[in-house]
Design an enzyme around this catalytic site. Structure first.
Site, PDB file in Angstrom:
ATOM      1  N   SER A  96      44.530  23.247  48.772  1.00 42.85           N
ATOM      2  CA  SER A  96      44.483  22.063  49.675  1.00 42.85           C
ATOM      3  C   SER A  96      45.540  22.688  50.702  1.00 42.85           C
ATOM      4  CB  SER A  96      44.798  21.025  49.111  1.00 42.85           C
ATOM      5  OG  SER A  96      44.959  20.061  50.152  1.00 42.85           O
ATOM      6  N   TYR A 109      49.071  15.174  43.638  1.00 42.44           N
ATOM      7  CA  TYR A 109      48.022  15.770  44.258  1.00 42.44           C
ATOM      8  C   TYR A 109      48.737  17.259  44.820  1.00 42.44           C
ATOM      9  CZ  TYR A 109      44.122  17.525  47.215  1.00 42.44           C
ATOM     10  OH  TYR A 109      43.217  18.495  47.617  1.00 42.44           O
TER      11      TYR A 109
END
Length: 184
Positions: A96, A109
């Protein structure tokens, strides 16, 4: 499964954020196919609070790391031996942009994706000589159902409307040239 497909093609349902789920996938895949040429680890996401470090429990951190890092680690560990034996293979980890943009919005995350990226580089260094390519891909922001839920949590925590929270998220990601995220 349609009748005209070989028995080796199919779907294995399992929760890859658990050791039992990854073991099931590894076992059934190796039984059906004997090994893999390509493994794409594309599991990810977070449902944790967006209120920062003090709002995250141990369970929130464990969930984020089990889903975004350990699922890939376990699958790699299960499939790498057959790739080494073949002297070829490719592993792709979906990371990401947040791996480089830590922020309080999705702290656990972001940390897990940063760890996945670092792990991938280490794996590539270790197994490149065995003919195995390991790459990490960090796609841009895609507005999935999970992303919509994140935006809703952000809006609620900040006391702003959905569209303002959506814009804040895009700004925090460094902006998006098209002015909008990708859609699924």
């Amino acid at each position: 499964m349609p009748n005209d497909l070989p028995d080796s093609i199919g779907f294995i349902q399992a929760n890859v954020s658990t050791p039992e789920g990854t073991e099931r996938i590894i076992k059934e895949t190796l039984e059906r196919l004997g090994g893999l040429d390509i493994l794409i680890n594309n599991v990810g996401g977070s449902s944790s609070s967006t209120s920062g470090a003090l709002s995250l429990s141990d369970d929130d951190w464990l969930q984020a790391f089990n889903q975004n890092l350990f699922s890939a680690v376990r699958l790699d560990r299960g499939f790498l031996p057959s790739m080494i034996k073949q002297q070829k293979g490719a592993i792709i980890h979906i990371s990401s942009i947040q791996r480089r943009l830590p922020g309080i919005m999705t702290m656990s995350y972001s940390a897990a994706k940063a760890a996945l990226t670092n792990y991938s580089k280490n794996l590539a260094t270790q197994f490149g000589g065995d003919g195995i390519r390991i790459n990490t891909v960090a796609p841009g922001f895609t507005e999935t159902k999970a992303a919509e839920r994140l935006i809703e949590r952000m809006a609620q925590n900040s006391g702003i409307d959905y569209n303002s929270a959506r814009q804040e998220l895009m700004d925090n990601l460094g902006g998006i040239p098209l002015g909008r995220p990708a859609k699924t």
